[in-house]
Scaffold this active site. Structure first.
Site, PDB file in Angstrom:
ATOM      1  N   ASP A 209     -10.744 -11.869   9.786  1.00 14.58           N
ATOM      2  CA  ASP A 209     -10.127 -12.763   9.088  1.00 14.58           C
ATOM      3  C   ASP A 209      -8.308 -12.430   9.722  1.00 14.58           C
ATOM      4  OD1 ASP A 209      -8.571 -12.659   6.356  1.00 14.58           O
ATOM      5  OD2 ASP A 209      -8.878 -10.033   6.440  1.00 14.58           O
TER       6      ASP A 209
ATOM      7  N   HIS B 159       0.692  -1.559  -0.157  1.00 14.35           N
ATOM      8  CA  HIS B 159      -0.255  -0.517  -0.083  1.00 14.35           C
ATOM      9  C   HIS B 159       1.061   0.888  -0.065  1.00 14.35           C
ATOM     10  CE1 HIS B 159      -1.625  -3.558   2.128  1.00 14.35           C
ATOM     11  NE2 HIS B 159      -3.781  -2.488   2.242  1.00 14.35           N
TER      12      HIS B 159
ATOM     13  N   ASP C 129       2.663   1.692   3.236  1.00 16.67           N
ATOM     14  CA  ASP C 129       3.142   0.835   3.355  1.00 16.67           C
ATOM     15  C   ASP C 129       5.615   1.359   3.297  1.00 16.67           C
ATOM     16  OD1 ASP C 129       1.512  -0.808   4.480  1.00 16.67           O
ATOM     17  OD2 ASP C 129       1.647  -1.706   2.815  1.00 16.67           O
TER      18      ASP C 129
ATOM     19  N   ASP D 118      -0.644 -12.362   1.574  1.00 15.13           N
ATOM     20  CA  ASP D 118      -1.522 -11.507   2.402  1.00 15.13           C
ATOM     21  C   ASP D 118      -1.359 -12.591   4.320  1.00 15.13           C
ATOM     22  OD1 ASP D 118      -2.917  -9.158   3.526  1.00 15.13           O
ATOM     23  OD2 ASP D 118      -4.226  -9.171   2.320  1.00 15.13           O
TER      24      ASP D 118
HETATM   25  C1  XUL Z   1      -7.652  -6.769   3.966  1.00 16.75           C
HETATM   26  C2  XUL Z   1      -6.865  -7.291   3.060  1.00 16.75           C
HETATM   27  C3  XUL Z   1      -5.791  -6.123   2.741  1.00 16.75           C
HETATM   28  C4  XUL Z   1      -5.887  -5.937   0.994  1.00 16.75           C
HETATM   29  C5  XUL Z   1      -5.037  -4.615   0.179  1.00 16.75           C
HETATM   30  O1  XUL Z   1      -8.531  -7.332   4.505  1.00 16.75           O
HETATM   31  O2  XUL Z   1      -6.775  -8.353   2.409  1.00 16.75           O
HETATM   32  O3  XUL Z   1      -4.918  -5.929   2.922  1.00 16.75           O
HETATM   33  O4  XUL Z   1      -4.910  -7.587   0.888  1.00 16.75           O
HETATM   34  O5  XUL Z   1      -5.813  -3.940   0.665  1.00 16.75           O
HETATM   35 CO    CO Z   2      -6.355  -8.950   1.106  1.00 18.04          CO
END
Ligand code: XUL
Ligand code: CO
Length: 447
Positions: free
Chosen positions: A315, A109, A112, A347
């Site tokens: 999550d 991002h 980041d 991720d």
């Molecule tokens: C949040 C998520 C984010 C996206 C990018 O759940 O997955 O990190 O991958 O913004």
């Molecule tokens: Co993600």
């Protein structure tokens, strides 16, 4: 090219290049299944898997959770004199990590890789500076940018949404961020650009004009697409579906919802989906379901490779370890034709109580091995052909004759009705689910 990259300081001393040592090795800092240049089904493993490291979890997160403060102390943050310098050190640490691990890609991002400034202009200046450093490091190492994105969810200004915010000024601020993040992605040769709409949804319908917000989201995405294409961006735009968290409801709920949205607003040519395993789980779907749905709808793009915990509803972003799941995922990905612009981006984050520098390596090694093993099993399933043969046979009554005429749209309902067999006791053909499950178990256990 150097074996690995060290900037001003070595941030992971004592850890060298991670190598393939095979399943019998008991070295925790080696690959057991991921052998990057091994050719599987005509393509090197690294080209199939296109592993990517997520900048935010790996170099930004510090173990903070709603109940406690940071547990992970990052030397690249603590020995800097100001935020920009901290990001320069972080970039060095990141490229040292990518190259020691042997990941070919990374994702970030805007916030980041560069700190937010006091004004939009200052934020852009910070980003441009960091992008120029990242470009040098990409050139020196060969590591590429899988995708870039803008963080349109952390700052309090986005608490009511970014592109879907009821205040125009916030939408315009989000545009300034996306414009700069697209420029950064293009400058770094990024192969994709992601929109994850964490705040694009609602907490309550009582204060929300749902139709207007979705129209605004589509308008915003259309403008971003036009800007990117006009600047020469040829990569893929991705939407990353997620049903909820942080909002009660998010508009990009799941793959099917995103596909309908894209078609409604004429965006289906430029946008694909970035499918995250843990998001699929939150939407009540199997990961495989989301992958196959995307492939069926022609919008399969990229993957955020992680896993959730089936016993809680949030999550957790854990590293994947389940080879049965990665096998089914790789089967869907291979059947979809494999990755083009996309890849497997971890991720995922290490747990709060994983505080050794080597934990980050071991987490990624496990994830990469899980997907490499899944690739090996999925490739055998396809080469062997038994599973596909069964499914083909199951639909074979549509391959010729009236079944084929039905598929081609050459029968009316009345004609179709007239073709019903006289014997009404039909259709009791076994789906053979248990046999097929055993078949998959056989491939998984013989990797
Ligand atoms: C949040 C998520 C984010 C996206 C990018 O759940 O997955 O990190 O991958 O913004
Ligand atoms: Co993600």
């Amino acid at each position: 090219m150097a074996e690995y990259f060290v900037g001003h300081k070595e941030y992971f001393p004592g850890i060298g290049k991670i190598r393939y040592e095979g399943p019998k090795s008991d070295n925790p800092l080696s690959f057991k299944f991921y052998d990057p240049d091994r050719v599987i089904g005509g393509k090197a493993m690294r080209e199939h898997l296109r592993f990517s490291v997520a900048y935010w979890h790996s170099f930004g997160a510090d173990g903070t959770d709603p109940f406690g403060s940071a547990t992970q102390v990052h030397p690249w943050a603590s020995d800097a004199r100001n935020p920009l310098e901290a990001h320069e050190h972080k970039l060095d640490a990141a490229f040292e990590f990518f190259t020691k691990l042997g990941a070919d890609f990374y994702c970030f991002h805007d916030r980041d890789i560069a700190p937010e400034g006091a004004t939009i202009a200052e934020s852009e200046k910070n980003l441009v500076h960091m992008v120029s450093l990242a470009r040098e490091r990409q050139k020196a190492t060969g590591v590429g940018l899988l995708w870039g994105t803008a963080n349109l969810f952390s700052h309090p200004r986005y608490m009511n949404g970014a592109a879907t915010n009821p205040e125009f000024g916030v939408v315009a601020h989000a545009a300034a961020q996306v414009k700069a993040a697209l420029d950064a992605t293009i400058e770094l040769g990024g192969q994709g650009y992601v929109f994850w709409g964490g705040r694009e949804g609602y907490m309550s319908l009582l204060n929300t004009n749902l139709k207007r917000e979705k129209d605004h989201l589509a308008r915003f995405l259309t403008m971003a697409r036009d800007y990117g294409r006009a600047r020469g961006f040829q990569g893929a735009f991705y939407i990353e579906p997620k049903p909820m968290e942080p909002m009660k409801h998010q508009y990009d709920f799941d793959v099917e919802t995103v596909a309908a949205f894209l078609r409604t607003y004429g965006l289906e040519k430029d946008f694909r989906v970035n499918i995250e395993a843990n998001h699929a789980e939150l939407a009540g779907h199997d990961f495989q379901h989301e992958l196959e749905t995307a492939a069926a709808l022609g919008i399969f793009g990229s993957v955020d490779a992680n896993r959730g915990d089936p016993r809680n509803g949030w999550d957790t972003d854990q590293f994947p370890t389940n080879v049965y799941d990665t096998t089914l995922a790789m089967l869907a990905i291979l059947r979809a034709g494999g990755f083009t612009t996309g890849g497997l981006n971890f991720d995922a984050k290490i747990r709060r109580n994983s505080v050794d520098p080597s934990d980050l390596f071991e987490a990624h090694i496990g994830g990469m091995d899980a997907f490499a093993a899944g690739l090996l099993a999925a490739n055998r399933i396809l080469e062997d052909g038994k599973l596909d043969a069964f499914v083909r046979q199951r639909y074979s009554s549509f391959d010729a004759g009236n079944g084929k005429r039905f598929e081609e749209g050459r029968l009316s309902l009345a004609e179709l009705a007239s073709l019903a067999p006289a014997d009404p006791d039909i259709g009791r053909t076994s789906g053979k689910q248990e046999r097929l499950e055993n078949l998959i178990m056989g491939y998984v256990s013989r990797i």
